[in-house]
Write a protein that holds these residues in place. Structure first.
Motif, PDB file in Angstrom:
ATOM      1  N   VAL A   1     -59.623  52.649 -43.933  1.00  0.00           N
ATOM      2  CA  VAL A   1     -60.187  51.292 -44.007  1.00  0.00           C
ATOM      3  C   VAL A   1     -59.634  50.583 -45.246  1.00  0.00           C
ATOM      4  O   VAL A   1     -59.220  49.418 -45.175  1.00  0.00           O
ATOM      5  CB  VAL A   1     -61.728  51.326 -44.033  1.00  0.00           C
ATOM      6  CG1 VAL A   1     -62.302  49.927 -44.218  1.00  0.00           C
ATOM      7  CG2 VAL A   1     -62.271  51.963 -42.765  1.00  0.00           C
ATOM      8  N   ASP A   2     -59.573  51.289 -46.362  1.00  0.00           N
ATOM      9  CA  ASP A   2     -59.043  50.709 -47.603  1.00  0.00           C
ATOM     10  C   ASP A   2     -57.592  50.275 -47.444  1.00  0.00           C
ATOM     11  O   ASP A   2     -57.195  49.205 -47.910  1.00  0.00           O
ATOM     12  CB  ASP A   2     -59.161  51.701 -48.761  1.00  0.00           C
ATOM     13  CG  ASP A   2     -60.601  52.080 -49.069  1.00  0.00           C
ATOM     14  OD1 ASP A   2     -61.520  51.315 -48.701  1.00  0.00           O
ATOM     15  OD2 ASP A   2     -60.797  53.158 -49.669  1.00  0.00           O
TER      16      ASP A   2
ATOM     17  N   LEU B   1     -58.582  47.377 -38.147  1.00  0.00           N
ATOM     18  CA  LEU B   1     -58.112  46.011 -38.294  1.00  0.00           C
ATOM     19  C   LEU B   1     -58.922  45.369 -39.401  1.00  0.00           C
ATOM     20  O   LEU B   1     -60.149  45.442 -39.385  1.00  0.00           O
ATOM     21  CB  LEU B   1     -58.300  45.245 -36.981  1.00  0.00           C
ATOM     22  CG  LEU B   1     -58.020  43.746 -36.993  1.00  0.00           C
ATOM     23  CD1 LEU B   1     -56.528  43.479 -37.134  1.00  0.00           C
ATOM     24  CD2 LEU B   1     -58.545  43.112 -35.727  1.00  0.00           C
ATOM     25  N   SER B   2     -58.232  44.773 -40.360  1.00  0.00           N
ATOM     26  CA  SER B   2     -58.914  44.038 -41.421  1.00  0.00           C
ATOM     27  C   SER B   2     -58.308  42.654 -41.535  1.00  0.00           C
ATOM     28  O   SER B   2     -57.106  42.480 -41.350  1.00  0.00           O
ATOM     29  CB  SER B   2     -58.772  44.753 -42.771  1.00  0.00           C
ATOM     30  OG  SER B   2     -59.586  45.888 -42.807  1.00  0.00           O
ATOM     31  N   ALA B   3     -59.147  41.686 -41.837  1.00  0.00           N
ATOM     32  CA  ALA B   3     -58.711  40.307 -42.021  1.00  0.00           C
ATOM     33  C   ALA B   3     -58.712  39.977 -43.503  1.00  0.00           C
ATOM     34  O   ALA B   3     -59.527  40.502 -44.264  1.00  0.00           O
ATOM     35  CB  ALA B   3     -59.623  39.351 -41.274  1.00  0.00           C
ATOM     36  N   SER B   4     -57.813  39.074 -43.893  1.00  0.00           N
ATOM     37  CA  SER B   4     -57.686  38.694 -45.291  1.00  0.00           C
ATOM     38  C   SER B   4     -58.696  37.647 -45.715  1.00  0.00           C
ATOM     39  O   SER B   4     -58.864  37.404 -46.898  1.00  0.00           O
ATOM     40  CB  SER B   4     -56.285  38.140 -45.546  1.00  0.00           C
ATOM     41  OG  SER B   4     -56.113  36.935 -44.795  1.00  0.00           O
TER      42      SER B   4
ATOM     43  N   SER C   1     -63.656  43.583 -41.156  1.00  0.00           N
ATOM     44  CA  SER C   1     -62.939  44.760 -40.667  1.00  0.00           C
ATOM     45  C   SER C   1     -63.584  45.235 -39.376  1.00  0.00           C
ATOM     46  O   SER C   1     -64.769  45.002 -39.128  1.00  0.00           O
ATOM     47  CB  SER C   1     -62.972  45.893 -41.692  1.00  0.00           C
ATOM     48  OG  SER C   1     -62.236  45.562 -42.847  1.00  0.00           O
ATOM     49  N   ALA C   2     -62.769  45.912 -38.566  1.00  0.00           N
ATOM     50  CA  ALA C   2     -63.254  46.474 -37.306  1.00  0.00           C
ATOM     51  C   ALA C   2     -62.482  47.746 -37.027  1.00  0.00           C
ATOM     52  O   ALA C   2     -61.383  47.940 -37.538  1.00  0.00           O
ATOM     53  CB  ALA C   2     -63.043  45.480 -36.170  1.00  0.00           C
ATOM     54  N   HIS C   3     -63.067  48.611 -36.217  1.00  0.00           N
ATOM     55  CA  HIS C   3     -62.334  49.805 -35.812  1.00  0.00           C
ATOM     56  C   HIS C   3     -62.253  49.848 -34.288  1.00  0.00           C
ATOM     57  O   HIS C   3     -63.091  49.295 -33.579  1.00  0.00           O
ATOM     58  CB  HIS C   3     -62.942  51.088 -36.405  1.00  0.00           C
ATOM     59  CG  HIS C   3     -64.311  51.412 -35.940  1.00  0.00           C
ATOM     60  ND1 HIS C   3     -64.551  52.259 -34.883  1.00  0.00           N
ATOM     61  CD2 HIS C   3     -65.528  51.016 -36.373  1.00  0.00           C
ATOM     62  CE1 HIS C   3     -65.856  52.372 -34.697  1.00  0.00           C
ATOM     63  NE2 HIS C   3     -66.470  51.618 -35.588  1.00  0.00           N
ATOM     64  N   PHE C   4     -61.194  50.485 -33.802  1.00  0.00           N
ATOM     65  CA  PHE C   4     -60.866  50.511 -32.381  1.00  0.00           C
ATOM     66  C   PHE C   4     -60.570  51.939 -31.963  1.00  0.00           C
ATOM     67  O   PHE C   4     -60.232  52.776 -32.792  1.00  0.00           O
ATOM     68  CB  PHE C   4     -59.626  49.639 -32.112  1.00  0.00           C
ATOM     69  CG  PHE C   4     -59.840  48.190 -32.408  1.00  0.00           C
ATOM     70  CD1 PHE C   4     -60.119  47.291 -31.395  1.00  0.00           C
ATOM     71  CD2 PHE C   4     -59.780  47.718 -33.707  1.00  0.00           C
ATOM     72  CE1 PHE C   4     -60.337  45.952 -31.671  1.00  0.00           C
ATOM     73  CE2 PHE C   4     -59.988  46.379 -33.997  1.00  0.00           C
ATOM     74  CZ  PHE C   4     -60.275  45.494 -32.970  1.00  0.00           C
ATOM     75  N   ASP C   5     -60.625  52.189 -30.662  1.00  0.00           N
ATOM     76  CA  ASP C   5     -60.300  53.523 -30.176  1.00  0.00           C
ATOM     77  C   ASP C   5     -58.827  53.680 -29.831  1.00  0.00           C
ATOM     78  O   ASP C   5     -58.415  54.710 -29.325  1.00  0.00           O
ATOM     79  CB  ASP C   5     -61.188  53.915 -28.996  1.00  0.00           C
ATOM     80  CG  ASP C   5     -61.012  53.021 -27.793  1.00  0.00           C
ATOM     81  OD1 ASP C   5     -60.237  52.048 -27.852  1.00  0.00           O
ATOM     82  OD2 ASP C   5     -61.673  53.286 -26.773  1.00  0.00           O
TER      83      ASP C   5
ATOM     84  N   PHE D   1     -53.802  39.755 -41.038  1.00  0.00           N
ATOM     85  CA  PHE D   1     -54.457  40.956 -40.558  1.00  0.00           C
ATOM     86  C   PHE D   1     -53.630  42.186 -40.879  1.00  0.00           C
ATOM     87  O   PHE D   1     -52.400  42.150 -40.813  1.00  0.00           O
ATOM     88  CB  PHE D   1     -54.688  40.861 -39.041  1.00  0.00           C
ATOM     89  CG  PHE D   1     -55.578  39.717 -38.689  1.00  0.00           C
ATOM     90  CD1 PHE D   1     -56.949  39.880 -38.633  1.00  0.00           C
ATOM     91  CD2 PHE D   1     -55.052  38.451 -38.472  1.00  0.00           C
ATOM     92  CE1 PHE D   1     -57.782  38.806 -38.351  1.00  0.00           C
ATOM     93  CE2 PHE D   1     -55.876  37.376 -38.193  1.00  0.00           C
ATOM     94  CZ  PHE D   1     -57.244  37.551 -38.134  1.00  0.00           C
ATOM     95  N   GLY D   2     -54.321  43.263 -41.229  1.00  0.00           N
ATOM     96  CA  GLY D   2     -53.688  44.537 -41.512  1.00  0.00           C
ATOM     97  C   GLY D   2     -54.259  45.608 -40.612  1.00  0.00           C
ATOM     98  O   GLY D   2     -55.462  45.637 -40.364  1.00  0.00           O
ATOM     99  N   VAL D   3     -53.375  46.477 -40.104  1.00  0.00           N
ATOM    100  CA  VAL D   3     -53.807  47.557 -39.224  1.00  0.00           C
ATOM    101  C   VAL D   3     -53.242  48.870 -39.742  1.00  0.00           C
ATOM    102  O   VAL D   3     -52.056  48.970 -40.074  1.00  0.00           O
ATOM    103  CB  VAL D   3     -53.338  47.328 -37.763  1.00  0.00           C
ATOM    104  CG1 VAL D   3     -53.869  48.417 -36.845  1.00  0.00           C
ATOM    105  CG2 VAL D   3     -53.747  45.957 -37.252  1.00  0.00           C
ATOM    106  N   HIS D   4     -54.094  49.859 -39.807  1.00  0.00           N
ATOM    107  CA  HIS D   4     -53.711  51.211 -40.214  1.00  0.00           C
ATOM    108  C   HIS D   4     -54.572  52.175 -39.426  1.00  0.00           C
ATOM    109  O   HIS D   4     -55.643  51.811 -38.929  1.00  0.00           O
ATOM    110  CB  HIS D   4     -53.934  51.394 -41.718  1.00  0.00           C
ATOM    111  CG  HIS D   4     -53.560  52.745 -42.228  1.00  0.00           C
ATOM    112  ND1 HIS D   4     -52.277  53.233 -42.155  1.00  0.00           N
ATOM    113  CD2 HIS D   4     -54.300  53.720 -42.816  1.00  0.00           C
ATOM    114  CE1 HIS D   4     -52.237  54.439 -42.690  1.00  0.00           C
ATOM    115  NE2 HIS D   4     -53.460  54.765 -43.086  1.00  0.00           N
TER     116      HIS D   4
END
Length: 127
Positions: free
Chosen positions: A72-73, A1-4, A29-33, A53-56
């Protein structure tokens, strides 16, 4: 998850933890399981801010608490394209969460990563 955009640090950290994620130090940015938790966190944060927010999902490189790599990019690029107050995801996320309360609209946008175009979708949370 990244915020603008920069977010209130206390809201950001609290909600990332609520959804069992870990913030990436010095970033928005954050990462999740799990992908659903990342999307749900983004939706809740979007209600509280004007950020997008963007999620990949994808392979990342971990060095201690640091996480980096193309995934992340891509999330950061998606967040930069999404309009304020929204959550956008890549096509791979849509395929990973069937049967959830989430629904998606293809929005005609895409990001490039490693020589390929990745279609983007906006997230709608069904009540």
């Amino acid at each position: 998850l990244s915020a603008s955009a920069a977010l209130d640090e206390s809201h950001w950290s609290r909600l990332v933890r609520k959804y069992r994620g870990q913030t990436l130090e010095g970033t928005t940015s954050a990462h999740f399981d799990g992908p659903i938790r990342a999307i749900q966190c983004g939706l809740e944060l979007a209600k509280l801010s004007d950020a997008s927010f963007g999620v990949h999902t994808g392979a990342v490189v971990r060095r201690g608490r640091e996480v980096s790599g193309p995934a992340v990019d891509v999330a950061e690029s998606v967040a930069a394209l999404a309009p304020a107050g929204s959550v956008w995801v890549t096509r791979v996320l849509v395929a990973l969460v069937p049967g959830s309360e989430l629904s998606f609209d293809e929005n005609g946008s895409a990001v490039s990563s490693q020589g390929r175009e990745i279609a983007l979708f906006s997230v709608r949370h069904q009540s």
